[in-house]
Design a protein around this motif. Structure first.
Motif, PDB file in Angstrom:
ATOM      1  N   VAL A 140     -14.628  19.437 -10.724  1.00  0.00           N
ATOM      2  CA  VAL A 140     -13.513  18.946 -11.542  1.00  0.00           C
ATOM      3  C   VAL A 140     -13.470  17.425 -11.533  1.00  0.00           C
ATOM      4  CG1 VAL A 140     -10.996  18.892 -11.736  1.00  0.00           C
ATOM      5  CG2 VAL A 140     -12.157  21.046 -11.226  1.00  0.00           C
ATOM      6  N   VAL A 141     -13.622  16.837 -10.347  1.00  0.00           N
ATOM      7  CA  VAL A 141     -13.589  15.376 -10.220  1.00  0.00           C
ATOM      8  C   VAL A 141     -14.905  14.800 -10.731  1.00  0.00           C
ATOM      9  CG1 VAL A 141     -13.357  13.439  -8.634  1.00  0.00           C
ATOM     10  CG2 VAL A 141     -12.034  15.527  -8.249  1.00  0.00           C
ATOM     11  N   ARG A 142     -14.793  13.885 -11.671  1.00  0.00           N
ATOM     12  CA  ARG A 142     -15.999  13.321 -12.274  1.00  0.00           C
ATOM     13  C   ARG A 142     -16.143  11.822 -12.051  1.00  0.00           C
ATOM     14  NH1 ARG A 142     -15.106  15.419 -18.110  1.00  0.00           N
ATOM     15  NH2 ARG A 142     -13.004  15.825 -17.339  1.00  0.00           N
ATOM     16  N   ARG A 143     -15.224  11.269 -11.291  1.00  0.00           N
ATOM     17  CA  ARG A 143     -15.306   9.848 -10.971  1.00  0.00           C
ATOM     18  C   ARG A 143     -14.699   9.639  -9.594  1.00  0.00           C
ATOM     19  NH1 ARG A 143     -12.601   6.324 -15.368  1.00  0.00           N
ATOM     20  NH2 ARG A 143     -14.418   7.080 -16.528  1.00  0.00           N
ATOM     21  N   TYR A 144     -15.406   8.932  -8.718  1.00  0.00           N
ATOM     22  CA  TYR A 144     -14.947   8.716  -7.341  1.00  0.00           C
ATOM     23  C   TYR A 144     -14.783   7.228  -7.062  1.00  0.00           C
ATOM     24  CZ  TYR A 144     -16.236  13.603  -6.341  1.00  0.00           C
ATOM     25  OH  TYR A 144     -16.324  14.976  -6.335  1.00  0.00           O
ATOM     26  N   PRO A 145     -13.880   6.853  -6.137  1.00  0.00           N
ATOM     27  CA  PRO A 145     -12.842   7.692  -5.524  1.00  0.00           C
ATOM     28  C   PRO A 145     -11.771   8.026  -6.558  1.00  0.00           C
ATOM     29  CG  PRO A 145     -12.549   5.418  -4.876  1.00  0.00           C
ATOM     30  CD  PRO A 145     -13.817   5.458  -5.663  1.00  0.00           C
ATOM     31  N   MET A 146     -11.066   9.153  -6.345  1.00  0.00           N
ATOM     32  CA  MET A 146     -10.116   9.656  -7.330  1.00  0.00           C
ATOM     33  C   MET A 146      -8.866  10.209  -6.636  1.00  0.00           C
ATOM     34  SD  MET A 146      -9.185  10.337 -10.398  1.00  0.00           S
ATOM     35  CE  MET A 146     -10.705   9.772 -11.182  1.00  0.00           C
ATOM     36  N   ALA A 147      -7.704   9.734  -7.053  1.00  0.00           N
ATOM     37  CA  ALA A 147      -6.454  10.360  -6.636  1.00  0.00           C
ATOM     38  C   ALA A 147      -6.315  11.667  -7.406  1.00  0.00           C
ATOM     39  CB  ALA A 147      -5.264   9.456  -6.923  1.00  0.00           C
ATOM     40  N   ALA A 148      -6.223  12.773  -6.675  1.00  0.00           N
ATOM     41  CA  ALA A 148      -6.152  14.084  -7.311  1.00  0.00           C
ATOM     42  C   ALA A 148      -4.769  14.299  -7.928  1.00  0.00           C
ATOM     43  CB  ALA A 148      -6.465  15.164  -6.292  1.00  0.00           C
ATOM     44  N   GLY A 149      -4.625  15.445  -8.611  1.00  0.00           N
ATOM     45  CA  GLY A 149      -3.340  15.820  -9.180  1.00  0.00           C
ATOM     46  C   GLY A 149      -3.318  15.692 -10.691  1.00  0.00           C
ATOM     47  N   ILE A 150      -3.277  16.836 -11.392  1.00  0.00           N
ATOM     48  CA  ILE A 150      -3.341  16.808 -12.851  1.00  0.00           C
ATOM     49  C   ILE A 150      -1.961  16.687 -13.502  1.00  0.00           C
ATOM     50  CG2 ILE A 150      -5.462  18.155 -12.821  1.00  0.00           C
ATOM     51  CD1 ILE A 150      -3.862  20.566 -13.840  1.00  0.00           C
ATOM     52  N   ASP A 151      -0.908  16.648 -12.683  1.00  0.00           N
ATOM     53  CA  ASP A 151       0.469  16.520 -13.169  1.00  0.00           C
ATOM     54  C   ASP A 151       1.180  15.406 -12.423  1.00  0.00           C
ATOM     55  OD1 ASP A 151       0.680  18.777 -14.936  1.00  0.00           O
ATOM     56  OD2 ASP A 151       0.867  20.101 -13.209  1.00  0.00           O
ATOM     57  N   VAL A 187       4.008   3.755 -13.318  1.00  0.00           N
ATOM     58  CA  VAL A 187       4.987   4.792 -13.021  1.00  0.00           C
ATOM     59  C   VAL A 187       5.060   5.008 -11.516  1.00  0.00           C
ATOM     60  CG1 VAL A 187       5.543   7.253 -13.266  1.00  0.00           C
ATOM     61  CG2 VAL A 187       4.713   5.962 -15.241  1.00  0.00           C
ATOM     62  N   GLU A 188       6.276   5.064 -11.000  1.00  0.00           N
ATOM     63  CA  GLU A 188       6.479   5.482  -9.615  1.00  0.00           C
ATOM     64  C   GLU A 188       6.616   7.000  -9.621  1.00  0.00           C
ATOM     65  OE1 GLU A 188       9.210   4.538  -5.668  1.00  0.00           O
ATOM     66  OE2 GLU A 188       9.799   3.734  -7.624  1.00  0.00           O
ATOM     67  N   VAL A 189       5.668   7.665  -9.001  1.00  0.00           N
ATOM     68  CA  VAL A 189       5.608   9.125  -9.021  1.00  0.00           C
ATOM     69  C   VAL A 189       6.570   9.690  -7.981  1.00  0.00           C
ATOM     70  CG1 VAL A 189       4.125  11.151  -8.768  1.00  0.00           C
ATOM     71  CG2 VAL A 189       3.207   9.042  -9.780  1.00  0.00           C
ATOM     72  N   GLU A 190       7.394  10.632  -8.410  1.00  0.00           N
ATOM     73  CA  GLU A 190       8.323  11.294  -7.504  1.00  0.00           C
ATOM     74  C   GLU A 190       7.816  12.677  -7.100  1.00  0.00           C
ATOM     75  OE1 GLU A 190      12.454   9.281  -9.158  1.00  0.00           O
ATOM     76  OE2 GLU A 190      11.819  11.224  -9.934  1.00  0.00           O
ATOM     77  N   ASN A 199       0.839  -1.194   0.000  1.00  0.00           N
ATOM     78  CA  ASN A 199       0.000   0.000   0.000  1.00  0.00           C
ATOM     79  C   ASN A 199       0.880   1.251   0.000  1.00  0.00           C
ATOM     80  OD1 ASN A 199      -2.113  -1.749   0.149  1.00  0.00           O
ATOM     81  ND2 ASN A 199      -2.914  -1.002   2.097  1.00  0.00           N
ATOM     82  N   PHE A 200       0.351   2.333  -0.510  1.00  0.00           N
ATOM     83  CA  PHE A 200       1.123   3.565  -0.663  1.00  0.00           C
ATOM     84  C   PHE A 200       0.224   4.767  -0.409  1.00  0.00           C
ATOM     85  CE2 PHE A 200      -0.473   1.959  -4.680  1.00  0.00           C
ATOM     86  CZ  PHE A 200      -1.142   3.040  -5.217  1.00  0.00           C
ATOM     87  N   ASN A 201       0.838   5.906  -0.112  1.00  0.00           N
ATOM     88  CA  ASN A 201       0.087   7.113   0.196  1.00  0.00           C
ATOM     89  C   ASN A 201      -0.531   7.734  -1.063  1.00  0.00           C
ATOM     90  OD1 ASN A 201       0.415   7.159   2.948  1.00  0.00           O
ATOM     91  ND2 ASN A 201       2.206   8.500   2.910  1.00  0.00           N
ATOM     92  N   ALA A 202      -1.714   8.269  -0.890  1.00  0.00           N
ATOM     93  CA  ALA A 202      -2.398   8.992  -1.971  1.00  0.00           C
ATOM     94  C   ALA A 202      -3.364   9.985  -1.361  1.00  0.00           C
ATOM     95  CB  ALA A 202      -3.146   8.030  -2.885  1.00  0.00           C
ATOM     96  N   LEU A 203      -3.533  11.110  -2.036  1.00  0.00           N
ATOM     97  CA  LEU A 203      -4.553  12.082  -1.636  1.00  0.00           C
ATOM     98  C   LEU A 203      -5.795  11.775  -2.465  1.00  0.00           C
ATOM     99  CD1 LEU A 203      -4.023  15.903  -1.113  1.00  0.00           C
ATOM    100  CD2 LEU A 203      -6.187  14.913  -1.829  1.00  0.00           C
ATOM    101  N   TYR A 225      -1.217  12.792  -7.280  1.00  0.00           N
ATOM    102  CA  TYR A 225      -1.044  12.867  -5.829  1.00  0.00           C
ATOM    103  C   TYR A 225      -1.076  11.462  -5.227  1.00  0.00           C
ATOM    104  CZ  TYR A 225      -1.881  17.945  -6.093  1.00  0.00           C
ATOM    105  OH  TYR A 225      -1.812  19.288  -6.384  1.00  0.00           O
ATOM    106  N   ALA A 226      -0.309  10.565  -5.792  1.00  0.00           N
ATOM    107  CA  ALA A 226      -0.207   9.188  -5.325  1.00  0.00           C
ATOM    108  C   ALA A 226       1.168   8.659  -5.716  1.00  0.00           C
ATOM    109  CB  ALA A 226      -1.301   8.320  -5.938  1.00  0.00           C
ATOM    110  N   ARG A 227       1.694   7.751  -4.926  1.00  0.00           N
ATOM    111  CA  ARG A 227       3.052   7.254  -5.160  1.00  0.00           C
ATOM    112  C   ARG A 227       3.161   6.449  -6.448  1.00  0.00           C
ATOM    113  NH1 ARG A 227       8.154   8.741  -4.650  1.00  0.00           N
ATOM    114  NH2 ARG A 227       9.566   7.040  -4.163  1.00  0.00           N
TER     115      ARG A 227
END
Length: 328
Positions: free
Chosen positions: A57-68, A36-39, A3-7, A102-104
């Motif tokens: 903005v969010v149109r599907r739940y649950p959703m890890a935010a972050g557009i980049d 991809v491992e996000v840094e 498991n990994f951290n995510a907003l 916004y997730a590892r």
């Protein structure tokens, strides 16, 4: 994979929008060929709207935010990418309909990936992020429209798009005017980026006349609404305005007069679904033209835990430049 951290943005049926950091399981990742491992990620105005629920903005739940996101390929079922490749992604519905930055970890479509230019780190790539990439798209659009010199006004100047746009335009030899609601507090910062003159936002935030004095050869506008209407009315014959944001609203209370009497062109800038050749062109120019020492002055470093507080600040116009998010 553990498991990994995510907003994560969540919403029960008919319940309120909520967002918070929690452990995410690998099986929550979407089905896509490239892992991809996000840094690093970053904070954009749109991210704040998504995390706070201030706009749908969010149109599907649950959703890890972050557009980049920027990171390293861990595994790939696509022959175009291999483990160890350094990649970035901007847009394509990340943080809206597809698991965001916004997730590892993220699983992504191979056609969304851009190779991080060799002279940029993942952190610097996210120091640029969607905001800086959008600024480059705007500068390229002005040049393609024939506005290759002269006086350019940049609205929302102390924000992410505005900061990078000022630096890029000044590097290209334009005379840059920075328009901001924070000229008193951020004047030294804006001049340091390359702005030759400052313009208080209040001077262009009232009702716009059909036509005003011809002041600008072009503009990069991330504000919209009455500010954009005023800038259009002040643009010189044959000039062009690149519109890439709506911080003040999505309305445009203007007339057709600048377009039909002065031949002014309004250039719409889309960063989300821009075709790959244009994306690659923008990132190539960013790698070649953006002063990385200057980029460093725009950047502040944060963690996922900082994002909720930062979202409130950016929506209130209280964030300068680029907020880089370390994802761990």
């Amino acid at each position: 994979m553990d498991n990994f951290n995510a907003l994560i943005c969540s919403k029960e049926e008919d319940g309120p929008h909520a967002a918070g950091i929690r452990g995410a399981a690998p099986d929550e990742l979407p089905d896509a060929p490239v892992l991809v491992e996000v840094e690093y990620s970053t904070l954009n105005y749109k991210d704040a709207l998504a995390v706070t629920g201030a706009a749908p903005v969010v149109r599907r739940y649950p959703m890890a935010a972050g557009i980049d996101l920027a990171g390293v390929v861990v595994e790939s079922a696509d022959p175009g990418w291999k483990a160890g490749d350094r990649v970035l992604v901007n847009g394509y519905g990340l943080g809206e309909v597809h698991w965001g930055g916004y997730a590892r970890y993220a699983r992504l479509q191979p056609e969304w990936l851009v190779r991080i230019p060799e002279n940029l780190s993942a952190r610097q790539a996210m120091g640029i992020g969607t905001a800086g990439y959008t600024a480059m798209l705007s500068v390229l659009a002005l040049a393609d429209a024939g506005v290759t010199s002269g006086k350019i006004v940049v609205t929302g100047a102390a924000g992410g798009v505005g900061s990078v746009a000022i630096a890029l335009l000044a590097q290209r030899g334009y005379s840059v005017t920075a328009c901001s609601g924070r000229t008193d507090s951020e004047g030294d910062y804006l001049r340091g980026l390359g702005a030759g003159e400052l313009l208080a936002r209040e001077e262009v935030s009232g009702d716009a006349p059909p036509l005003g004095r011809e002041l600008w050869d072009g503009a990069v506008d991330s504000v919209g609404s009455k500010v954009l209407a005023n800038i259009l009315a002040q643009t010189r014959y044959g000039g062009a305005v690149a519109a890439c944001g709506l911080a003040a609203g999505a309305d445009l209370p203007a007339t057709v007069m600048p377009f039909i009497l002065r031949g002014v062109r309004l250039l719409g800038i889309d960063s989300v679904m821009a075709p790959m050749p244009l994306r690659e062109r923008a990132w190539k120019h960013l790698a070649e033209e953006l002063d990385l020492d200057l980029l460093e002055t725009m950047m502040s470093d944060h963690t996922l835990e900082d994002v909720p507080e930062l979202c409130g600040k950016i929506l209130a116009g209280g964030v300068r430049g680029r907020s880089v998010i370390r994802v761990e």
